[in-house]
Design a protein around this motif. Structure first.
Motif, PDB file in Angstrom:
ATOM      1  N   ALA A   1      -2.355   1.060  -0.224  1.00  0.00           N
ATOM      2  CA  ALA A   1      -3.145   2.227  -0.639  1.00  0.00           C
ATOM      3  C   ALA A   1      -4.556   2.163  -0.080  1.00  0.00           C
ATOM      4  O   ALA A   1      -5.160   1.091   0.007  1.00  0.00           O
ATOM      5  CB  ALA A   1      -3.186   2.310  -2.163  1.00  0.00           C
TER       6      ALA A   1
ATOM      7  N   VAL B   1       0.706  -3.568  -3.194  1.00  0.00           N
ATOM      8  CA  VAL B   1       0.679  -2.132  -2.868  1.00  0.00           C
ATOM      9  C   VAL B   1      -0.740  -1.600  -3.006  1.00  0.00           C
ATOM     10  O   VAL B   1      -1.268  -0.908  -2.125  1.00  0.00           O
ATOM     11  CB  VAL B   1       1.647  -1.348  -3.779  1.00  0.00           C
ATOM     12  CG1 VAL B   1       1.463   0.159  -3.608  1.00  0.00           C
ATOM     13  CG2 VAL B   1       3.081  -1.761  -3.500  1.00  0.00           C
TER      14      VAL B   1
ATOM     15  N   VAL C   1       6.298   5.062   2.334  1.00  0.00           N
ATOM     16  CA  VAL C   1       5.063   5.514   2.976  1.00  0.00           C
ATOM     17  C   VAL C   1       5.221   5.524   4.498  1.00  0.00           C
ATOM     18  O   VAL C   1       4.814   6.481   5.177  1.00  0.00           O
ATOM     19  CB  VAL C   1       3.876   4.624   2.558  1.00  0.00           C
ATOM     20  CG1 VAL C   1       2.649   4.929   3.423  1.00  0.00           C
ATOM     21  CG2 VAL C   1       3.547   4.823   1.092  1.00  0.00           C
TER      22      VAL C   1
ATOM     23  N   PRO D   1      11.485   5.959  -3.775  1.00  0.00           N
ATOM     24  CA  PRO D   1      11.581   4.597  -3.247  1.00  0.00           C
ATOM     25  C   PRO D   1      13.009   4.047  -3.294  1.00  0.00           C
ATOM     26  O   PRO D   1      13.357   3.151  -2.523  1.00  0.00           O
ATOM     27  CB  PRO D   1      10.651   3.792  -4.165  1.00  0.00           C
ATOM     28  CG  PRO D   1       9.749   4.790  -4.789  1.00  0.00           C
ATOM     29  CD  PRO D   1      10.550   6.046  -4.908  1.00  0.00           C
TER      30      PRO D   1
ATOM     31  N   LEU E   1      -2.889   5.525  -4.653  1.00  0.00           N
ATOM     32  CA  LEU E   1      -2.084   5.030  -5.763  1.00  0.00           C
ATOM     33  C   LEU E   1      -2.612   5.602  -7.066  1.00  0.00           C
ATOM     34  O   LEU E   1      -3.820   5.597  -7.319  1.00  0.00           O
ATOM     35  CB  LEU E   1      -2.147   3.498  -5.809  1.00  0.00           C
ATOM     36  CG  LEU E   1      -1.462   2.819  -6.996  1.00  0.00           C
ATOM     37  CD1 LEU E   1       0.052   3.021  -6.948  1.00  0.00           C
ATOM     38  CD2 LEU E   1      -1.803   1.325  -7.034  1.00  0.00           C
TER      39      LEU E   1
ATOM     40  N   LEU F   1       8.226   0.851  -1.669  1.00  0.00           N
ATOM     41  CA  LEU F   1       7.050   1.722  -1.573  1.00  0.00           C
ATOM     42  C   LEU F   1       6.471   1.704  -0.162  1.00  0.00           C
ATOM     43  O   LEU F   1       6.096   2.741   0.386  1.00  0.00           O
ATOM     44  CB  LEU F   1       5.997   1.293  -2.597  1.00  0.00           C
ATOM     45  CG  LEU F   1       6.370   1.571  -4.062  1.00  0.00           C
ATOM     46  CD1 LEU F   1       5.407   0.884  -5.012  1.00  0.00           C
ATOM     47  CD2 LEU F   1       6.387   3.070  -4.336  1.00  0.00           C
TER      48      LEU F   1
ATOM     49  N   LEU G   1       1.171   7.824  -4.478  1.00  0.00           N
ATOM     50  CA  LEU G   1       2.137   6.839  -4.960  1.00  0.00           C
ATOM     51  C   LEU G   1       2.157   6.814  -6.478  1.00  0.00           C
ATOM     52  O   LEU G   1       1.123   6.600  -7.121  1.00  0.00           O
ATOM     53  CB  LEU G   1       1.777   5.440  -4.439  1.00  0.00           C
ATOM     54  CG  LEU G   1       1.624   5.269  -2.929  1.00  0.00           C
ATOM     55  CD1 LEU G   1       1.197   3.846  -2.589  1.00  0.00           C
ATOM     56  CD2 LEU G   1       2.927   5.612  -2.230  1.00  0.00           C
TER      57      LEU G   1
ATOM     58  N   ILE H   1       5.380  10.047  -3.690  1.00  0.00           N
ATOM     59  CA  ILE H   1       6.398   9.006  -3.731  1.00  0.00           C
ATOM     60  C   ILE H   1       6.691   8.707  -5.195  1.00  0.00           C
ATOM     61  O   ILE H   1       5.827   8.218  -5.924  1.00  0.00           O
ATOM     62  CB  ILE H   1       5.925   7.718  -3.017  1.00  0.00           C
ATOM     63  CG1 ILE H   1       5.364   8.037  -1.623  1.00  0.00           C
ATOM     64  CG2 ILE H   1       7.065   6.708  -2.943  1.00  0.00           C
ATOM     65  CD1 ILE H   1       6.336   8.682  -0.684  1.00  0.00           C
ATOM     66  N   SER H   2       7.908   9.034  -5.641  1.00  0.00           N
ATOM     67  CA  SER H   2       8.234   8.950  -7.071  1.00  0.00           C
ATOM     68  C   SER H   2       9.686   8.558  -7.284  1.00  0.00           C
ATOM     69  O   SER H   2      10.564   8.962  -6.521  1.00  0.00           O
ATOM     70  CB  SER H   2       7.964  10.304  -7.745  1.00  0.00           C
ATOM     71  OG  SER H   2       8.509  10.352  -9.044  1.00  0.00           O
TER      72      SER H   2
END
Length: 245
Positions: free
Chosen positions: A126, A121, A71, A38, A85, A67, A110, A6-7
């Protein structure tokens, strides 16, 4: 195995996915890889995935909502899944952790950016936080790629030789022995004769001795976690005398 990163910069991750061992593993279907931004889950006019920090302070913080949504979109119904994370407060990544993560069916990595991410988060989304070292990077993309590469090497079929990963440095808490290729002599420096004589038993002994010697000299802390045979301990005792350690 599936790995989702996730970037905020998916094009950066996609370039990594397309090359070398990772690219070949993906093309062969040995490893399923994807990247999700995201920003795809932000619906205001400016598509802001970050905001100012409560209580004041410099910089911007990535918001929890995008975020969480990312996910929830990518996670699969698999027996073993881990959401990780990338962050400086996490445990330090190493080969032991790479082997552990290789047992999962899905990893979701993440990547923070700017001043980091909303703490909710880390605390509630996470499963763990991982650091790749005590230094500061612009974002979590480089750590996420490092983890992906290290974990992928542990998967069956990803490397050309089944023994390659086992012989890597740190796999057995030892540094790898020195390796050489042609020519046999380069600028007055020769390949050790033992490697050219075809005696595989002697080559194996030389390699093990060299691995122990390099570890003793460069990373003696690793020896405490190594699985050493009685012969290994004999070699180490001799090396310590020779090196006056």
């Amino acid at each position: 195995m599936r790995i989702d990163i996730i970037s905020l910069f998916p094009e950066f991750i996609e370039a990594f996915y397309q090359h070398s061992i990772i690219g070949r593993a993906r093309a062969a279907g040995l490893l399923e890889l994807d990247v999700t931004s995201p920003r795809s889950f932000v619906y205001d006019r400016h598509r802001m995935a970050d905001d100012t920090v409560y209580g004041g302070g410099c910089g911007m913080l990535m918001k929890a909502g995008p975020l969480y949504a990312a996910v929830e979109t990518v996670r699969r119904d698999v027996p073993k899944r881990r959401v990780i994370l990338m962050g400086p407060a996490g445990s330090t990544f190493n080969q032991v952790k790479a082997r552990e993560l290789a047992e999962y069916d899905q990893l979701i990595l993440l990547c923070g950016h700017y001043e980091g991410v909303d703490y909710r988060v880390e605390k509630y989304l996470a499963d763990e936080t991982i650091s790749v070292g005590d230094y500061v990077l612009t974002g979590g993309e480089i750590p996420a790629m490092a983890i992906t590469d290290a974990v992928a090497r542990m998967l069956p079929g990803v490397l050309g030789s089944a023994g390659s990963a086992v012989e890597d440095s740190f796999y057995a808490s030892l540094l790898e022995y020195p390796q050489y290729t042609k020519p046999a002599s380069f600028r007055g420096h020769d390949v050790p004769p033992v490697l050219r004589n075809g005696d595989h038993a002697k080559i194996a002994t030389w390699r093990r001795t060299q691995a122990l010697a390099r570890t003793l000299q460069l990373r003696p802390d690793l020896l405490a976690h190594s699985q050493l045979s009685a012969k290994d301990r004999e070699i180490l005792a001799r090396l310590k005398k020779e090196l006056e350690l």
